[in-house]
Write a protein that holds these residues in place. Structure first.
Motif, mmCIF file in Angstrom:
data_model
loop_
_atom_site.group_PDB
_atom_site.id
_atom_site.type_symbol
_atom_site.label_atom_id
_atom_site.label_comp_id
_atom_site.label_asym_id
_atom_site.label_seq_id
_atom_site.Cartn_x
_atom_site.Cartn_y
_atom_site.Cartn_z
ATOM 1 N N ALA A 292 0.829 -1.199 0.000
ATOM 2 C CA ALA A 292 0.000 0.000 0.000
ATOM 3 C C ALA A 292 0.865 1.250 0.000
ATOM 4 O O ALA A 292 2.007 1.220 0.479
ATOM 5 N N ALA A 293 0.310 2.339 -0.517
ATOM 6 C CA ALA A 293 1.024 3.609 -0.592
ATOM 7 C C ALA A 293 0.206 4.710 0.067
ATOM 8 O O ALA A 293 -1.006 4.811 -0.171
ATOM 9 N N ALA A 294 0.881 5.512 0.875
ATOM 10 C CA ALA A 294 0.229 6.632 1.558
ATOM 11 C C ALA A 294 0.914 7.931 1.156
ATOM 12 O O ALA A 294 2.138 8.016 1.187
ATOM 13 N N SER A 295 0.105 8.944 0.821
ATOM 14 C CA SER A 295 0.655 10.235 0.420
ATOM 15 C C SER A 295 0.991 11.050 1.660
ATOM 16 O O SER A 295 0.394 12.100 1.908
ATOM 17 N N SER A 296 1.928 10.546 2.423
ATOM 18 C CA SER A 296 2.363 11.161 3.670
ATOM 19 C C SER A 296 3.855 10.913 3.832
ATOM 20 O O SER A 296 4.340 9.867 3.421
ATOM 21 N N PRO A 297 4.579 11.842 4.425
ATOM 22 C CA PRO A 297 6.014 11.599 4.643
ATOM 23 C C PRO A 297 6.308 10.751 5.872
ATOM 24 O O PRO A 297 7.438 10.305 6.065
ATOM 25 N N TRP A 298 5.279 10.495 6.666
ATOM 26 C CA TRP A 298 5.525 9.842 7.962
ATOM 27 C C TRP A 298 5.078 8.393 7.962
ATOM 28 O O TRP A 298 4.309 7.959 7.131
ATOM 29 N N LEU A 299 5.560 7.667 8.957
ATOM 30 C CA LEU A 299 5.183 6.271 9.099
ATOM 31 C C LEU A 299 3.684 6.166 9.337
ATOM 32 O O LEU A 299 3.116 6.954 10.090
ATOM 33 N N GLU B 37 -5.180 4.992 6.445
ATOM 34 C CA GLU B 37 -4.251 6.076 6.134
ATOM 35 C C GLU B 37 -3.586 5.889 4.773
ATOM 36 O O GLU B 37 -2.818 6.746 4.349
ATOM 37 N N TYR B 38 -3.869 4.786 4.118
ATOM 38 C CA TYR B 38 -3.263 4.486 2.829
ATOM 39 C C TYR B 38 -4.229 4.777 1.692
ATOM 40 O O TYR B 38 -5.424 4.506 1.792
ATOM 41 N N ASP B 39 -3.673 5.297 0.617
ATOM 42 C CA ASP B 39 -4.491 5.752 -0.500
ATOM 43 C C ASP B 39 -4.592 4.740 -1.641
ATOM 44 O O ASP B 39 -5.577 4.727 -2.378
ATOM 45 N N TYR B 40 -3.565 3.934 -1.803
ATOM 46 C CA TYR B 40 -3.524 3.000 -2.934
ATOM 47 C C TYR B 40 -3.114 1.617 -2.432
ATOM 48 O O TYR B 40 -2.291 1.492 -1.528
ATOM 49 N N TRP B 41 -3.684 0.605 -3.091
ATOM 50 C CA TRP B 41 -3.452 -0.778 -2.685
ATOM 51 C C TRP B 41 -3.169 -1.649 -3.904
ATOM 52 O O TRP B 41 -3.724 -1.415 -4.983
ATOM 53 N N GLY B 42 -2.341 -2.666 -3.688
ATOM 54 C CA GLY B 42 -2.149 -3.677 -4.706
ATOM 55 C C GLY B 42 -3.209 -4.748 -4.589
ATOM 56 O O GLY B 42 -4.080 -4.698 -3.715
ATOM 57 N N GLN B 43 -3.111 -5.749 -5.448
ATOM 58 C CA GLN B 43 -4.144 -6.795 -5.493
ATOM 59 C C GLN B 43 -3.856 -7.928 -4.518
ATOM 60 O O GLN B 43 -4.717 -8.757 -4.268
ATOM 61 N N GLY B 44 -2.654 -7.955 -3.967
ATOM 62 C CA GLY B 44 -2.300 -8.963 -2.978
ATOM 63 C C GLY B 44 -1.572 -10.156 -3.576
ATOM 64 O O GLY B 44 -1.731 -10.484 -4.751
#
Length: 124
Positions: A97-104, A110-117
């Motif tokens: 997953a990817a979050a448009s944030s600089p922090w942990l 809190e995540y904006d994008y996800w893979g299919q697994g």
């Protein structure tokens, strides 16, 4: 938009190792905090590990600390999860997953994008 594609899952015996990879495309990968989550059958999606983009700091769930390592390669737009000393309880579908944030970030919302697994199965 960011597209994420996981790979590297499979069947492994307890005590073995696997390395998961997540390839990102789209917007600038280097400005996203990345995370790995997992979901076992009949259970909620759980946090596994995260790595920030601002200083490459990392954070792990207690259940994987000392066994899993998250890393990123901004030049290749990839994030990896090295999993050692695998246990049967690590069996799950693993998501990048990817979050448009600089922090942990350790919460799924809190995540904006996800893979299919990708499926990881550890046999005992």
């Amino acid at each position: 938009q960011v597209q994420l594609v996981e790979s590297g899952g499979g069947l492994v015996q307890a005590g073995g190792s696997l390395r998961l990879s997540c390839a990102a495309s789209g917007r600038t990968f280097s400005t996203y905090t990345m995370g790995w989550f997992r979901q076992a059958p009949g259970k909620e999606r759980d946090f596994v590990a995260t790595i920030s983009w601002i200083n490459d700091s990392t954070y792990y769930a207690d259940s994987v600390k000392g066994r899993f390592t998250i890393s990123r390669d901004n030049a290749k737009s990839t994030v990896s999860l090295q999993m050692n000393s695998l246990k049967s309880e690590d069996t799950a579908v693993y998501y990048c997953a990817a979050a448009s944030s600089p922090w942990l970030r350790k919460n799924s919302y809190e995540y904006d994008y996800w893979g299919q697994g990708t499926q990881v199965t550890v046999s005992s």
